[in-house]
Design an enzyme around this catalytic site. Structure first.
Site, PDB file in Angstrom:
ATOM      1  N   MET A  54      86.847  18.352  64.986  1.00 18.15           N
ATOM      2  CA  MET A  54      86.927  17.357  66.052  1.00 18.15           C
ATOM      3  C   MET A  54      88.272  16.630  66.124  1.00 18.15           C
ATOM      4  SD  MET A  54      86.799  14.059  64.569  1.00 18.15           S
ATOM      5  CE  MET A  54      85.986  13.041  65.795  1.00 18.15           C
ATOM      6  N   TYR A  55      89.143  16.828  65.141  1.00 16.15           N
ATOM      7  CA  TYR A  55      90.449  16.167  65.195  1.00 16.15           C
ATOM      8  C   TYR A  55      91.256  16.719  66.372  1.00 16.15           C
ATOM      9  CZ  TYR A  55      89.559  14.510  60.393  1.00 16.15           C
ATOM     10  OH  TYR A  55      89.034  13.922  59.263  1.00 16.15           O
ATOM     11  N   SER A  56      91.498  15.855  67.344  1.00 16.49           N
ATOM     12  CA  SER A  56      92.215  16.241  68.571  1.00 16.49           C
ATOM     13  C   SER A  56      91.559  17.453  69.219  1.00 16.49           C
ATOM     14  CB  SER A  56      93.695  16.508  68.282  1.00 16.49           C
ATOM     15  OG  SER A  56      94.340  15.349  67.821  1.00 16.49           O
ATOM     16  N   ASP A  57      90.232  17.499  69.184  1.00  7.29           N
ATOM     17  CA  ASP A  57      89.461  18.576  69.830  1.00  7.29           C
ATOM     18  C   ASP A  57      89.915  19.964  69.392  1.00  7.29           C
ATOM     19  OD1 ASP A  57      87.820  16.838  71.320  1.00  7.29           O
ATOM     20  OD2 ASP A  57      89.376  16.612  72.848  1.00  7.29           O
TER      21      ASP A  57
END
Length: 339
Positions: A54-57
């Site tokens: 989920m980090y920066s999608d």
């Protein structure tokens, strides 16, 4: 750089590990900058890199994958799942349905055929432990993950997952990744005793307390850290909890100065001194940030310094309990503890 065994896995990891949350849109970090940070971290002896889907999608995973291309075997690579990936209601959580898909997506973005550590980013109350552990065990047997762990689980959920693994004869979580810093010491009273009991490796995140312990936050100065720009409520000193943090920071700055240390050395030396902690995750946004954090790689705090820290923030104390992700909801919302 110091090296420690990750729980009972036999894997040797550096006492400082590289967290990649700031790679991509979150930290406004380009691929060239991310690669330079990875290069410098590996040159300094860091061998564990931690990211999440989920980090920066997903952009963080992609950047990490490009940065480590050609040297995968020298790196202990960790990523995470369970946080929402889009609006689709089943693209989140720790169900078998989602984890199988999420892991394949992470492997594709990272450009690898397996990860060394796959972590459940948060406890999913809608999914039973047997469902999750069964899926993770199958993914491990398929060779897509070497080990799996939890992140920011309450102590009772860590215990419950260990019991479920034994009861159903499944693989078990071998690591936990909690938030831990001088200003947030609550896990000393519940999580860390449990991880020690079960022999879990512990990778702590936010050891600099979102920048409060970086040296950039001091009384009388305007707070202009990157984190304060998108989380201003956590740095508003009119809030009593934040005022208490600032008062503690001023006292800790004096402790660091008396010991001939930077605030970063004091903060990282503190968390890595705890016998339950394996590694502290640093999440630099720039090379300068990384170099200031690497200066703490061999910091060993004396008993006098550790005692002085205890006098400022008592063991087991959270100065901002409302920011904890593992606090039972009923402790924060009165409606949940009243009939």
């Amino acid at each position: 750089m110091q090296y420690r065994t990750l729980g009972r896995t036999g894997v040797q990891v550096s006492s400082l590990a590289l967290g990649a949350m700031n790679f991509g849109a979150i930290g406004r970090t380009t691929q060239a900058e991310a690669t330079a940070i990875v290069d410098a971290a590996l040159d300094a002896g860091i061998n564990l890199i931690d990211t999440a889907d989920m980090y920066s999608d997903g952009e963080s995973e992609e950047m990490v994958g490009k940065a480590i291309a050609g040297r995968r075997d020298d790196i202990v690579l960790a990523t995470k799942a369970t946080m929402p990936m889009g609006d689709e209601r089943n693209h989140r959580g720790s169900s078998r349905r989602w984890l199988v898909t999420a892991l394949d997506d992470s492997l594709r973005r990272l450009g690898v055929d397996h990860v060394d550590l796959y972590q459940m980013h948060r406890w999913d109350p809608t999914t039973g432990d047997e469902e999750t552990l069964s899926a993770l065990t199958d993914l491990q047997r398929a060779g897509k993950i070497r080990h799996f762990g939890s992140s920011t689980f309450p102590a009772h959920r860590i215990v419950q997952a260990q019991w479920a693994a034994r009861e159903h004869r499944l693989g078990r979580y071998v690591t936990e990744q909690p938030s831990y810093s001088i200003l947030q010491r609550g896990i000393e009273s519940h999580v860390l005793p449990v991880t020690e009991q079960y022999g879990l490796g512990v990778l702590v995140w936010s050891p600099l307390a979102s920048g409060w312990l970086s040296g950039a936050v001091r009384a009388g100065r305007e707070i202009t850290t990157s984190r304060s720009t998108f989380m201003p409520q956590r740095f508003d000193i009119t809030v009593p909890a934040n005022r208490a943090r600032l008062d503690a920071v001023e006292q800790l700055a004096q402790v660091a100065d008396d010991a001939g240390l930077t605030m970063i050395q004091l903060a990282l030396g503190f968390v890595t001194a705890h016998p339950a902690v394996t590694s502290a995750l640093v999440g630099p946004r720039t090379l300068d940030h990384l170099h200031s954090q690497l200066a703490a790689a061999d910091t060993v705090l004396s008993a006098d310094v550790l005692d002085a820290i205890d006098a400022v923030v008592a063991p087991g104390t959270d100065l901002a309990a409302h920011e904890k992700f593992d606090t039972p909801p009923a402790l924060l919302d009165p409606a949940l503890r009243r009939r």
